[in-house]
Design a protein around this motif. Structure first.
Motif, mmCIF file in Angstrom:
data_model
loop_
_atom_site.group_PDB
_atom_site.id
_atom_site.type_symbol
_atom_site.label_atom_id
_atom_site.label_comp_id
_atom_site.label_asym_id
_atom_site.label_seq_id
_atom_site.Cartn_x
_atom_site.Cartn_y
_atom_site.Cartn_z
ATOM 1 N N ASN A 1 12.688 -6.710 -4.981
ATOM 2 C CA ASN A 1 13.651 -6.919 -3.903
ATOM 3 C C ASN A 1 14.230 -5.740 -3.227
ATOM 4 O O ASN A 1 14.352 -4.901 -3.881
ATOM 5 C CB ASN A 1 14.832 -8.353 -4.198
ATOM 6 C CG ASN A 1 13.835 -9.506 -5.162
ATOM 7 O OD1 ASN A 1 13.101 -9.785 -4.146
ATOM 8 N ND2 ASN A 1 14.757 -9.588 -5.714
ATOM 9 N N PRO A 2 14.384 -5.930 -1.960
ATOM 10 C CA PRO A 2 14.878 -4.632 -1.453
ATOM 11 C C PRO A 2 16.501 -4.747 -1.359
ATOM 12 O O PRO A 2 16.502 -5.595 -1.938
ATOM 13 C CB PRO A 2 15.128 -5.418 -0.157
ATOM 14 C CG PRO A 2 14.506 -6.291 0.354
ATOM 15 C CD PRO A 2 14.461 -7.027 -0.992
ATOM 16 N N ALA A 3 17.084 -3.931 -1.666
ATOM 17 C CA ALA A 3 18.640 -3.528 -2.456
ATOM 18 C C ALA A 3 19.809 -3.449 -0.336
ATOM 19 O O ALA A 3 20.287 -3.966 -0.846
ATOM 20 C CB ALA A 3 19.005 -2.415 -2.855
ATOM 21 N N VAL B 1 22.150 -1.460 -9.785
ATOM 22 C CA VAL B 1 22.037 0.270 -9.337
ATOM 23 C C VAL B 1 21.704 0.932 -9.306
ATOM 24 O O VAL B 1 21.541 2.193 -9.788
ATOM 25 C CB VAL B 1 22.131 -0.288 -7.894
ATOM 26 C CG1 VAL B 1 21.291 0.780 -7.059
ATOM 27 C CG2 VAL B 1 21.996 -1.837 -7.178
ATOM 28 N N ARG B 2 23.015 1.894 -9.826
ATOM 29 C CA ARG B 2 23.995 3.059 -10.556
ATOM 30 C C ARG B 2 23.672 3.282 -12.105
ATOM 31 O O ARG B 2 22.677 4.268 -11.862
ATOM 32 C CB ARG B 2 25.435 3.030 -10.597
ATOM 33 C CG ARG B 2 25.244 4.119 -10.787
ATOM 34 C CD ARG B 2 27.539 4.252 -10.856
ATOM 35 N NE ARG B 2 27.721 3.875 -11.590
ATOM 36 C CZ ARG B 2 28.399 3.309 -12.860
ATOM 37 N NH1 ARG B 2 28.783 2.045 -11.631
ATOM 38 N NH2 ARG B 2 29.145 2.488 -13.881
ATOM 39 N N HIS B 3 22.809 2.261 -12.679
ATOM 40 C CA HIS B 3 23.026 2.419 -14.330
ATOM 41 C C HIS B 3 21.074 2.337 -13.818
ATOM 42 O O HIS B 3 20.125 3.133 -14.328
ATOM 43 C CB HIS B 3 22.325 1.353 -14.499
ATOM 44 C CG HIS B 3 24.183 0.970 -15.383
ATOM 45 N ND1 HIS B 3 25.217 0.052 -15.698
ATOM 46 C CD2 HIS B 3 25.293 1.868 -15.722
ATOM 47 C CE1 HIS B 3 26.190 0.118 -16.608
ATOM 48 N NE2 HIS B 3 25.948 1.527 -16.596
ATOM 49 N N MET B 4 20.397 1.383 -12.313
ATOM 50 C CA MET B 4 19.352 1.872 -12.333
ATOM 51 C C MET B 4 19.049 3.403 -12.628
ATOM 52 O O MET B 4 17.696 4.163 -12.710
ATOM 53 C CB MET B 4 18.473 1.072 -12.070
ATOM 54 C CG MET B 4 16.862 0.855 -11.892
ATOM 55 S SD MET B 4 16.497 -0.364 -10.831
ATOM 56 C CE MET B 4 14.744 -0.665 -11.346
ATOM 57 N N LEU B 5 19.622 3.608 -11.278
ATOM 58 C CA LEU B 5 19.699 5.246 -10.625
ATOM 59 C C LEU B 5 19.412 5.466 -11.307
ATOM 60 O O LEU B 5 18.397 7.127 -11.581
ATOM 61 C CB LEU B 5 19.782 5.597 -9.712
ATOM 62 C CG LEU B 5 19.685 6.642 -8.492
ATOM 63 C CD1 LEU B 5 17.769 6.608 -7.863
ATOM 64 C CD2 LEU B 5 20.527 6.688 -7.459
ATOM 65 N N LEU B 6 20.409 5.949 -12.399
ATOM 66 C CA LEU B 6 20.672 7.938 -12.876
ATOM 67 C C LEU B 6 19.492 7.140 -14.550
ATOM 68 O O LEU B 6 19.360 8.263 -14.496
ATOM 69 C CB LEU B 6 22.787 7.137 -13.664
ATOM 70 C CG LEU B 6 23.060 7.953 -12.825
ATOM 71 C CD1 LEU B 6 23.870 7.381 -12.844
ATOM 72 C CD2 LEU B 6 23.360 9.060 -11.575
ATOM 73 N N ASP C 1 1.205 -1.245 -0.391
ATOM 74 C CA ASP C 1 0.382 0.052 0.115
ATOM 75 C C ASP C 1 1.075 1.356 0.068
ATOM 76 O O ASP C 1 1.696 0.924 0.739
ATOM 77 C CB ASP C 1 -1.370 -0.166 1.013
ATOM 78 C CG ASP C 1 -1.665 -0.962 1.090
ATOM 79 O OD1 ASP C 1 -2.101 -1.729 0.321
ATOM 80 O OD2 ASP C 1 -2.235 -1.300 1.896
ATOM 81 N N GLY C 2 0.621 1.521 -0.854
ATOM 82 C CA GLY C 2 0.883 2.701 -0.678
ATOM 83 C C GLY C 2 2.350 3.521 -1.552
ATOM 84 O O GLY C 2 2.939 4.651 -2.135
ATOM 85 N N VAL C 3 2.808 2.617 -2.511
ATOM 86 C CA VAL C 3 3.418 3.240 -3.003
ATOM 87 C C VAL C 3 2.971 3.512 -4.842
ATOM 88 O O VAL C 3 2.174 3.070 -4.916
ATOM 89 C CB VAL C 3 3.902 1.370 -3.668
ATOM 90 C CG1 VAL C 3 5.128 1.606 -5.061
ATOM 91 C CG2 VAL C 3 4.480 0.389 -2.900
ATOM 92 N N VAL D 1 15.006 6.688 -5.005
ATOM 93 C CA VAL D 1 15.777 6.335 -3.769
ATOM 94 C C VAL D 1 15.227 5.638 -2.988
ATOM 95 O O VAL D 1 15.312 4.971 -2.798
ATOM 96 C CB VAL D 1 16.348 7.438 -3.455
ATOM 97 C CG1 VAL D 1 17.563 6.755 -2.351
ATOM 98 C CG2 VAL D 1 17.801 7.973 -4.008
ATOM 99 N N ALA D 2 14.053 5.768 -2.460
ATOM 100 C CA ALA D 2 13.077 5.154 -2.173
ATOM 101 C C ALA D 2 12.524 3.504 -2.233
ATOM 102 O O ALA D 2 12.566 3.130 -1.734
ATOM 103 C CB ALA D 2 11.969 5.771 -1.652
ATOM 104 N N VAL D 3 12.130 3.730 -3.757
ATOM 105 C CA VAL D 3 12.217 2.617 -4.287
ATOM 106 C C VAL D 3 13.282 1.658 -4.042
ATOM 107 O O VAL D 3 13.416 0.725 -4.572
ATOM 108 C CB VAL D 3 11.156 2.961 -5.673
ATOM 109 C CG1 VAL D 3 11.517 1.769 -6.792
ATOM 110 C CG2 VAL D 3 10.198 3.420 -5.606
ATOM 111 N N LEU D 4 14.376 1.856 -4.545
ATOM 112 C CA LEU D 4 15.900 1.405 -4.480
ATOM 113 C C LEU D 4 15.831 1.190 -2.865
ATOM 114 O O LEU D 4 16.117 -0.268 -2.754
ATOM 115 C CB LEU D 4 17.265 2.625 -4.710
ATOM 116 C CG LEU D 4 17.519 2.299 -6.465
ATOM 117 C CD1 LEU D 4 18.744 2.699 -6.415
ATOM 118 C CD2 LEU D 4 17.200 0.606 -7.041
#
Lengths: 203, 203
Positions: free
Chosen positions: A192-194, B157-162, A150-152, B187-190
């Motif tokens: 998945n959480p990083a 992770v870096r490529h995804m974020l940028l 929820d909230g995503v 960043v929160a999703v990551l």
DNA sequence: TGCTAAAACAAACAAACGTTTGGTTTTTAT
DNA sequence: ATAAAAACCAAACGTTTGTTTGTTTTAGCA
């Protein structure tokens, strides 16, 4: 009685419209809209610049035709990819693999979408944006199907995923990770959480 | 003895080099490299096309100067943003907010980096790529500092974020989410799991 | 086979392009 | 005040651009 309407004679079989379209796709994909001249496209199709105007009324119309085929083909490819299953995450994964494959390797037409900005072609701008929006709607549906916390913010998840995949064209190199592996990796990070302190191994 | 080397007279104070550079940045950012002519840039700077060549030897060199300033400014802004703290996630967040702010709103120069591809400027291609790579190295360090789960591919992770942040230029609209909010959301999703069945509320 | 429309070529068009040349103005150090 | 260099303008250069015009070739149907 009016005269029977003359049926327009069908196109010849040896006409090179498709050849022109293919050449245009290849060139636009590689060098963008403005850097490619009608003469280059013509030469690649074994023709002369003026001849293209028999098939397309302008450079912008020619480009629009390429772009439309790009959206059509990637759209068809993604729809076909998700058709096999009902699991939401699996459907998204398959869509991303198809999407990435087309944009990084398989199709000159689809790659044009990433190479040329709508603003590059003023007369077709609105149409290009609409086409792209239509295509993205596919992913909107796929993300909406996901069982998320929820909230995503689902729009954000969609933007993040597509952004990450599309941006891969800047660092993707043949011989490294395949487009499919890249897509899988991106979906995995989403899923998945990083962060290490939130990782739990099932005991 | 050789004659004493003549010191070159310093530049005048009323010279319009900076004006040309600003005009070029604004135009290249909005319409790309090939769609912008030297005459347009000159007019925006209140000059005539030929006059630009007193300050820059060619259109490509002018562009390169703009691009260099783009990388320099966004790089400085990000470095300054992360300087205040040692917490790895906080440092990344601040870097992303600065990065996104520059690319979506604050700087014409920085936005040129997203608008023009290195291939658009053949003579400067290698230099442009090197500049961009240098800048991305900043994020490489920031991601490397993060406490991530074992086995997480940090390059990915870096490529995804940028990718996610850079791609925001295609859907960002002033009045909606601010660049800072967009950066935070990504960043929160990551950082947090998106999948519902992995979410746990601390009890 | 002969006719017709499709599909191409050949050549030119005006406009716009990046750039060069030569001269003029303007600032600054002496 | 003067000389020199900086900074610009005015005008043109040759090339390339997208496109148009008139003509020729060629395939398909009668």
């Amino acid at each position: 009685m009016s005269k029977p309407a003359k049926l327009p004679r069908p196109a010849r079989q040896d006409n090179r419209r498709q050849l022109v379209l293919d050449a245009a796709a290849a060139h636009f994909r590689a060098r963008g809209f403005h850097a490619v001249s009608m003469r280059e496209i013509a030469r690649a199709a074994g023709m002369i610049a003026g001849s293209i105007y028999y098939h397309f009324p302008s450079k912008e119309d020619l480009f629009l035709a390429v772009y439309e085929e790009g959206v059509r083909s990637i759209s068809a490819r993604v729809r076909e990819a998700v058709a096999g299953t009902d699991d939401p995450w699996e459907r998204l994964s398959r869509a991303c693999r198809a999407h990435t494959g087309m944009l990084l390797e398989e199709s000159d037409y689809a790659q044009v979408i990433l190479r040329v900005f709508p603003d590059d072609v003023p007369a077709a701008r609105a149409t290009l944006v609409a086409l792209r929006d239509d295509y993205e709607m596919l992913f909107r549906e796929l993300v909406d199907e996901l069982p998320l916390a929820d909230g995503v913010n689902r729009a954000m998840v969609r933007h993040m995923l597509l952004g990450a995949l599309n941006w891969a064209k800047f660092w993707y190199r043949p011989g490294g990770m395949t487009p499919g592996e890249i897509a899988d990796a991106m979906v995995a990070v989403l899923r998945n959480p990083a962060q290490s302190n939130e990782v739990r191994t099932d005991a």
